[in-house]
Design a protein around this motif. Structure first.
Motif, PDB file in Angstrom:
ATOM      1  N   GLN A 134       0.814  -1.216   0.000  1.00  0.00           N
ATOM      2  CA  GLN A 134       0.000   0.000   0.000  1.00  0.00           C
ATOM      3  C   GLN A 134       0.851   1.270   0.000  1.00  0.00           C
ATOM      4  OE1 GLN A 134      -2.086  -1.198   3.642  1.00  0.00           O
ATOM      5  NE2 GLN A 134      -3.987  -1.389   2.465  1.00  0.00           N
ATOM      6  N   LEU A 135       2.165   1.108  -0.017  1.00  0.00           N
ATOM      7  CA  LEU A 135       3.075   2.245   0.079  1.00  0.00           C
ATOM      8  C   LEU A 135       3.768   2.516  -1.247  1.00  0.00           C
ATOM      9  CD1 LEU A 135       4.866   1.314   3.438  1.00  0.00           C
ATOM     10  CD2 LEU A 135       2.781   2.667   3.145  1.00  0.00           C
ATOM     11  N   SER A 136       4.182   3.769  -1.433  1.00  0.00           N
ATOM     12  CA  SER A 136       5.014   4.122  -2.592  1.00  0.00           C
ATOM     13  C   SER A 136       6.437   3.619  -2.356  1.00  0.00           C
ATOM     14  CB  SER A 136       5.030   5.637  -2.784  1.00  0.00           C
ATOM     15  OG  SER A 136       5.729   6.260  -1.714  1.00  0.00           O
ATOM     16  N   GLY A 137       7.260   3.668  -3.410  1.00  0.00           N
ATOM     17  CA  GLY A 137       8.646   3.233  -3.279  1.00  0.00           C
ATOM     18  C   GLY A 137       9.405   4.034  -2.237  1.00  0.00           C
ATOM     19  N   GLY A 138       9.202   5.345  -2.234  1.00  0.00           N
ATOM     20  CA  GLY A 138       9.884   6.190  -1.260  1.00  0.00           C
ATOM     21  C   GLY A 138       9.453   5.902   0.163  1.00  0.00           C
ATOM     22  N   MET A 139       8.172   5.635   0.351  1.00  0.00           N
ATOM     23  CA  MET A 139       7.663   5.312   1.690  1.00  0.00           C
ATOM     24  C   MET A 139       8.229   3.981   2.178  1.00  0.00           C
ATOM     25  SD  MET A 139       3.759   6.572   1.009  1.00  0.00           S
ATOM     26  CE  MET A 139       3.054   6.228   2.608  1.00  0.00           C
ATOM     27  N   LYS A 140       8.317   3.015   1.273  1.00  0.00           N
ATOM     28  CA  LYS A 140       8.903   1.726   1.659  1.00  0.00           C
ATOM     29  C   LYS A 140      10.342   1.905   2.122  1.00  0.00           C
ATOM     30  CE  LYS A 140       6.227  -1.099  -1.600  1.00  0.00           C
ATOM     31  NZ  LYS A 140       6.332  -1.940  -2.814  1.00  0.00           N
ATOM     32  N   GLN A 141      11.080   2.749   1.412  1.00  0.00           N
ATOM     33  CA  GLN A 141      12.482   2.932   1.784  1.00  0.00           C
ATOM     34  C   GLN A 141      12.596   3.671   3.109  1.00  0.00           C
ATOM     35  OE1 GLN A 141      14.556   1.044   1.027  1.00  0.00           O
ATOM     36  NE2 GLN A 141      16.097   1.734  -0.416  1.00  0.00           N
ATOM     37  N   ARG A 142      11.650   4.558   3.390  1.00  0.00           N
ATOM     38  CA  ARG A 142      11.646   5.222   4.696  1.00  0.00           C
ATOM     39  C   ARG A 142      11.370   4.216   5.806  1.00  0.00           C
ATOM     40  NH1 ARG A 142       7.776  10.241   4.442  1.00  0.00           N
ATOM     41  NH2 ARG A 142       7.176   9.546   2.375  1.00  0.00           N
TER      42      ARG A 142
END
Length: 280
Positions: A134-142
């Motif tokens: 449910q997350l964007s790529g940037g959110m996953k990396q955060r």
């Protein structure tokens, strides 16, 4: 020095070429709390050196010391953030971040409170119950960064963590990483192909030669942490580093594409959104 890399060498077996030396006599010192980036052409051993520091690989010669103690294997004082987020898809964001703490035996309530504080630091407080898909790529990396930092490592090892992200997301995460670095004072060892990324984030940039990897140049840098934004000075440093890498890049490309390849000089431009990694 806090992290000392002393005469490290590493080779791997190759089916056709036999023993291939990847790292050759690496000598490098990193101060406690310093942000150091490694740049160089593909295959020069940047990631291999990071894995050696993490204790995931063993050096053939030389040694790595942290606070005077020799690295003999993986340890909780070092945590790696990879290019791929590596999150558990069946766990929520909160459960992903608490996972390591629970393995250490921390009580669940304490682990969750600590994880929530770290998620707040990376601006994901509203996504604790979300799942990775449910997350964007940037959110996953955060989330990956939060999961690493919640373990309170002495050294954060980052292997091209933003390479797969779009330029806008990468710029946001650059600022967030610098804020986290200022707050936690963690030592960061950062591998990247992106010269501009290294220039904007680092206090020290180490340029590697092509295989076998050797240190060619080191540069002291004023970062965005010091209030330095992209300008003529940072542009000049990017151009210096690219010039230093030019011969190394040519060697790699000639090996892959043949002697007909000619490196295009003076391709660096002033567009601050440019990805210098495209040259390497």
């Amino acid at each position: 020095m806090y992290l000392t890399i002393d005469g490290v060498e590493k080779s791997f077996d190759h089916k056709e070429k036999g023993q291939v030396k990847v790292l050759d006599n690496i000598q490098l010192d990193v101060e406690k709390g310093q942000f150091v980036s490694i740049v160089g052409p593909s295959g020069c051993g940047k990631s291999t050196l990071l894995y050696l520091i993490a204790g995931l690989e063993k050096a053939d010669q030389g040694e790595i010391r942290i606070a005077g103690k020799k690295v003999t294997g993986a340890g909780p004082d070092r945590v790696v953030v990879f290019q791929e987020d590596g999150l558990f898809p069946w766990l929520s964001v909160l459960d992903n971040v608490t996972y390591g703490l629970l393995l250490k035996g921390m009580p669940k309530t304490e682990a969750e409170n600590k994880a929530k504080e770290m998620l707040k630091m990376v601006h994901l407080s509203n996504y604790t119950e979300s799942f990775p898909h449910q997350l964007s790529g940037g959110m996953k990396q955060r989330v990956s960064i939060a999961r690493a930092l919640v373990m309170e490592p002495a050294i954060l090892l980052m292997d091209e963590p933003f390479a797969a992200l779009d330029e806008q997301t990468r710029m946001v995460l650059h600022n967030e990483l610098l804020e986290i670095w200022k707050k936690t004072k963690v030592t960061i060892f950062f591998v990247t192909h992106n010269i501009r990324e290294a220039v904007l984030l680092s206090e020290k940039i180490v340029v590697f030669e092509t295989r076998p990897g050797k240190i060619k140049e080191t540069y002291a840098v004023k970062t965005m942490k010091d209030g330095v934004m992209p300008n003529d000075s940072t542009f000049h440093l990017e151009k210096q580093i690219l010039a230093s890498l030019q011969g190394e890049i040519e060697k790699v490309l000639k090996e892959e594409m043949g002697d007909d390849y000619v490196f295009k000089t003076d391709t660096l431009h002033r567009d601050t959104s440019g990805d210098m990694g495209s040259h390497i």
